[in-house]
Structure formats: structure tokens, C-alpha cells
Design a protein around this motif. Sequence first.
Motif, mmCIF file in Angstrom:
data_model
loop_
_atom_site.group_PDB
_atom_site.id
_atom_site.type_symbol
_atom_site.label_atom_id
_atom_site.label_comp_id
_atom_site.label_asym_id
_atom_site.label_seq_id
_atom_site.Cartn_x
_atom_site.Cartn_y
_atom_site.Cartn_z
ATOM 1 N N UNK A 77 -21.447 38.753 25.651
ATOM 2 C CA UNK A 77 -22.293 38.546 26.831
ATOM 3 C C UNK A 77 -21.904 39.404 28.027
ATOM 4 N N UNK A 78 -20.668 39.907 28.039
ATOM 5 C CA UNK A 78 -20.211 40.651 29.209
ATOM 6 C C UNK A 78 -19.818 42.091 28.915
ATOM 7 N N UNK A 79 -19.948 42.528 27.668
ATOM 8 C CA UNK A 79 -19.525 43.886 27.328
ATOM 9 C C UNK A 79 -20.567 44.600 26.490
ATOM 10 N N UNK A 80 -20.936 45.787 26.934
ATOM 11 C CA UNK A 80 -21.878 46.644 26.214
ATOM 12 C C UNK A 80 -21.190 47.953 25.873
ATOM 13 N N UNK A 81 -21.359 48.405 24.640
ATOM 14 C CA UNK A 81 -20.861 49.712 24.222
ATOM 15 C C UNK A 81 -22.066 50.650 24.151
ATOM 16 N N UNK A 82 -22.013 51.720 24.928
ATOM 17 C CA UNK A 82 -23.068 52.732 24.941
ATOM 18 C C UNK A 82 -22.512 53.961 24.242
ATOM 19 N N UNK A 83 -23.140 54.341 23.139
ATOM 20 C CA UNK A 83 -22.662 55.466 22.330
ATOM 21 C C UNK A 83 -23.545 56.681 22.540
ATOM 22 N N UNK A 84 -22.912 57.774 22.905
ATOM 23 C CA UNK A 84 -23.617 59.039 23.100
ATOM 24 C C UNK A 84 -23.196 60.001 22.002
ATOM 25 N N UNK A 85 -24.144 60.776 21.503
ATOM 26 C CA UNK A 85 -23.798 61.788 20.508
ATOM 27 C C UNK A 85 -24.666 63.018 20.714
ATOM 28 N N UNK A 86 -24.068 64.168 20.455
ATOM 29 C CA UNK A 86 -24.764 65.432 20.654
ATOM 30 C C UNK A 86 -24.156 66.206 21.807
ATOM 31 N N UNK A 87 -24.981 67.004 22.444
ATOM 32 C CA UNK A 87 -24.526 67.869 23.526
ATOM 33 C C UNK A 87 -24.963 67.306 24.877
ATOM 34 N N UNK A 88 -23.988 67.024 25.732
ATOM 35 C CA UNK A 88 -24.288 66.592 27.091
ATOM 36 C C UNK A 88 -24.341 67.821 27.994
ATOM 37 N N UNK A 89 -25.311 68.667 27.699
ATOM 38 C CA UNK A 89 -25.603 69.825 28.532
ATOM 39 C C UNK A 89 -26.842 69.473 29.362
#
Length: 114
Positions: A10-22
Amino acid sequence: MSIAYTDVNDTLRRVSLSGRLDIAGTDAIALQFAALTASARQRAVVDLSAVDFLASIGIRAIVANARAMQQRGSRMVLFVGENGPVAKTLSTTGIDVVIPMFNDLAQAEQAALA
């Protein structure tokens, strides 16, 4: 660039990013990233372990969202796993001093909830 999330509890979210952060990658996920980290009741672990490239605009998006969370009384931490290039970029720019960075996911989640 892709973005996904998991509500760990309820208090923690995992946000996953993949690829190029350009420029293109950051533009592609900016609104969704902001929305996923906007909840005042949740803290966030941003998983950068699958990010192939991290440009200054990507760093700026991460910092802006971390600051917005902090202003709401929440917290963001970064999980880089074994992603040496991204960890080095964050360390070189000093972002790891502003936003806690971890190689271990369990430690990252624990720190986010602290």
C-alpha cells in the motif's frame, strides 16, 4: 523506452524503466512517470537496471520527480542493480548524493520505506 510499475504494498511502488533515457525516451515516458510517482501515500523505487543509456534529460526527469515526491512528504530511491554504466553516470553527476542509489533491490525497498 518502456515503463512499468508494480505496487509492492500500500505504501511502496516500484517503477521500472527500460531502454534509452535520451530525449526521445524521456519524452515517451515523462507524463506516465510523473503520474506513477505522484501519489502522496506512496514511496517509490525507480528501477534503472534495464536502462541502456542515461542522458542529462533523463537525469533531469528523475530529479524533478524525486523533488516533487519530497515536497509531498514522500520519497524516491533508485535501484541500479548490476547496471554499471548507469550507476557510474549517476555517481559522476552526484545524483546518488541527492537520491539514494542501491545495487540491491531489497535494500532499495527498505530505504524507500524508512
